[in-house]
Design a protein around this motif. Structure first.
Motif, PDB file in Angstrom:
ATOM      1  N   ALA A  96       0.839  -1.241  -0.244  1.00 41.58           N
ATOM      2  CA  ALA A  96      -0.148   0.025  -0.175  1.00 41.58           C
ATOM      3  C   ALA A  96       0.841   1.268  -0.118  1.00 41.58           C
ATOM      4  N   ASP A  97       2.179   1.061   0.659  1.00 40.36           N
ATOM      5  CA  ASP A  97       2.732   2.466   0.778  1.00 40.36           C
ATOM      6  C   ASP A  97       4.326   2.097   0.748  1.00 40.36           C
ATOM      7  N   ARG A  98       4.974   1.949  -0.524  1.00 43.15           N
ATOM      8  CA  ARG A  98       6.388   1.603  -0.625  1.00 43.15           C
ATOM      9  C   ARG A  98       7.344   2.215   0.310  1.00 43.15           C
ATOM     10  N   ARG A  99       6.940   3.361   0.829  1.00 46.62           N
ATOM     11  CA  ARG A  99       7.812   3.911   2.114  1.00 46.62           C
ATOM     12  C   ARG A  99       7.991   3.221   3.279  1.00 46.62           C
ATOM     13  N   ARG A 100       6.731   2.327   3.515  1.00 45.42           N
ATOM     14  CA  ARG A 100       6.500   1.796   4.831  1.00 45.42           C
ATOM     15  C   ARG A 100       6.993   0.212   4.715  1.00 45.42           C
ATOM     16  N   SER A 101       7.704  -0.113   5.633  1.00 50.06           N
ATOM     17  CA  SER A 101       8.178  -1.762   5.828  1.00 50.06           C
ATOM     18  C   SER A 101       7.276  -2.391   6.758  1.00 50.06           C
ATOM     19  N   GLU A 102       6.643  -3.482   6.684  1.00 43.69           N
ATOM     20  CA  GLU A 102       5.880  -4.129   7.610  1.00 43.69           C
ATOM     21  C   GLU A 102       6.720  -5.161   8.256  1.00 43.69           C
ATOM     22  N   LEU A 103       6.665  -5.287   9.442  1.00 38.74           N
ATOM     23  CA  LEU A 103       7.633  -6.233  10.142  1.00 38.74           C
ATOM     24  C   LEU A 103       6.794  -7.615  10.629  1.00 38.74           C
ATOM     25  N   ARG A 104       7.543  -8.622  10.439  1.00 43.37           N
ATOM     26  CA  ARG A 104       6.916  -9.976  10.831  1.00 43.37           C
ATOM     27  C   ARG A 104       8.169 -10.718  11.581  1.00 43.37           C
ATOM     28  N   VAL A 105       7.777 -11.513  12.365  1.00 39.30           N
ATOM     29  CA  VAL A 105       8.609 -12.456  13.127  1.00 39.30           C
ATOM     30  C   VAL A 105       8.732 -13.707  12.186  1.00 39.30           C
ATOM     31  N   ASN A 106       9.729 -14.109  11.850  1.00 42.39           N
ATOM     32  CA  ASN A 106       9.902 -15.284  11.050  1.00 42.39           C
ATOM     33  C   ASN A 106       9.877 -16.544  12.118  1.00 42.39           C
ATOM     34  N   ALA A 107      10.322 -17.738  11.471  1.00 41.51           N
ATOM     35  CA  ALA A 107      10.241 -18.991  12.125  1.00 41.51           C
ATOM     36  C   ALA A 107      11.402 -19.001  13.065  1.00 41.51           C
ATOM     37  N   PRO A 108      12.522 -18.753  12.927  1.00 38.73           N
ATOM     38  CA  PRO A 108      13.668 -18.802  14.077  1.00 38.73           C
ATOM     39  C   PRO A 108      13.249 -17.679  15.271  1.00 38.73           C
ATOM     40  N   GLY A 109      12.885 -16.319  14.652  1.00 40.63           N
ATOM     41  CA  GLY A 109      12.505 -15.689  15.731  1.00 40.63           C
ATOM     42  C   GLY A 109      11.167 -16.059  16.576  1.00 40.63           C
ATOM     43  N   LYS A 110      10.380 -16.784  16.265  1.00 36.31           N
ATOM     44  CA  LYS A 110       9.326 -17.307  16.898  1.00 36.31           C
ATOM     45  C   LYS A 110       9.782 -18.620  17.922  1.00 36.31           C
ATOM     46  N   ALA A 111      10.758 -19.390  17.261  1.00 37.67           N
ATOM     47  CA  ALA A 111      11.460 -20.389  17.911  1.00 37.67           C
ATOM     48  C   ALA A 111      12.064 -19.810  19.326  1.00 37.67           C
ATOM     49  N   LEU A 112      12.780 -18.581  18.889  1.00 34.55           N
ATOM     50  CA  LEU A 112      13.447 -17.994  20.024  1.00 34.55           C
ATOM     51  C   LEU A 112      12.482 -17.479  21.074  1.00 34.55           C
ATOM     52  N   LEU A 113      11.523 -16.606  20.802  1.00 34.84           N
ATOM     53  CA  LEU A 113      10.381 -16.330  21.742  1.00 34.84           C
ATOM     54  C   LEU A 113       9.883 -17.465  22.514  1.00 34.84           C
ATOM     55  N   ASP A 114       9.567 -18.716  21.921  1.00 37.62           N
ATOM     56  CA  ASP A 114       8.838 -19.568  22.463  1.00 37.62           C
ATOM     57  C   ASP A 114       9.855 -20.439  23.351  1.00 37.62           C
ATOM     58  N   ARG A 115      11.143 -20.282  23.239  1.00 35.25           N
ATOM     59  CA  ARG A 115      11.865 -20.823  24.086  1.00 35.25           C
ATOM     60  C   ARG A 115      12.632 -20.200  25.391  1.00 35.25           C
ATOM     61  N   ILE A 116      12.208 -18.732  25.103  1.00 35.19           N
ATOM     62  CA  ILE A 116      12.436 -17.822  26.378  1.00 35.19           C
ATOM     63  C   ILE A 116      11.143 -17.838  27.213  1.00 35.19           C
ATOM     64  N   ARG A 117       9.986 -17.881  26.648  1.00 38.43           N
ATOM     65  CA  ARG A 117       8.788 -17.972  27.364  1.00 38.43           C
ATOM     66  C   ARG A 117       8.570 -19.286  27.852  1.00 38.43           C
ATOM     67  N   ALA A 118       9.040 -20.389  27.482  1.00 36.81           N
ATOM     68  CA  ALA A 118       8.989 -21.737  28.035  1.00 36.81           C
ATOM     69  C   ALA A 118       9.889 -21.527  29.414  1.00 36.81           C
TER      70      ALA A 118
END
Length: 162
Positions: A96-118
């Motif tokens: 929608a707006d090429r000046r804006r980046s949309e951020l998403r957590v990828n699989a390794p980032g999610k795995a890291l979050l899951d490990r820390i939360r566990a």
């Protein structure tokens, strides 16, 4: 000596609010300490909070991250760049707006979050092991009430505020 006052015959909202304010800082201190232990060298605490925010808000912008963390846009941008370089987050140019980046957590980032939360869940469970079944039932009922009042239909996450 417990922080919770003797129970009145009919508790009121003001008394409950005072007890929440008295107890929650100690719970948050324990949770933050656990998160720091479980994060290890993988991330700084602000990076963990940033990663958690992006996971809860896929498609958010660097400006959204800055507002959440209470930091300047350049600070948030540098933090997001480090998470992208560490392969925990992807930044996609918005259609929608090429000046804006949309951020998403990828699989390794999610795995890291899951490990820390566990790890944090394990630490919190260890702290609660001395409670009996009736106390744990009462705690779950109280937490359910807090969730209904304060969570705005979001799923609760351990460490989501960090």
């Amino acid at each position: 000596m417990p922080v919770v006052a003797k129970r009145a015959s009919r508790p009121d909202a003001a008394t409950c609010a005072a007890q929440i304010i008295a107890v929650v800082p100690g719970v948050m201190d324990a949770l933050r300490a656990s998160m720091r232990r479980n994060i290890g060298d993988a991330l700084s605490v602000p990076q963990f909070r940033c990663l958690g925010f992006i996971a809860r808000n896929p498609g958010c912008s660097v400006s959204d991250v800055a507002a959440f963390l209470g930091v300047t846009l350049p600070t948030a941008s540098a933090m997001v760049d480090r998470l992208v370089r560490a392969a925990h987050v992807v930044a996609i140019t918005s259609a929608a707006d090429r000046r804006r980046s949309e951020l998403r957590v990828n699989a390794p980032g999610k795995a890291l979050l899951d490990r820390i939360r566990a790890g944090a869940r394990h630490d919190m469970a260890a702290a609660l092991r001395g409670a009996d079944a009736d106390e744990l039932t009462a705690l779950l009922q109280a937490l359910d009430l807090l969730h209904r009042v304060f969570a705005n239909d979001r799923e609760p996450e351990v460490g989501a505020t960090l």
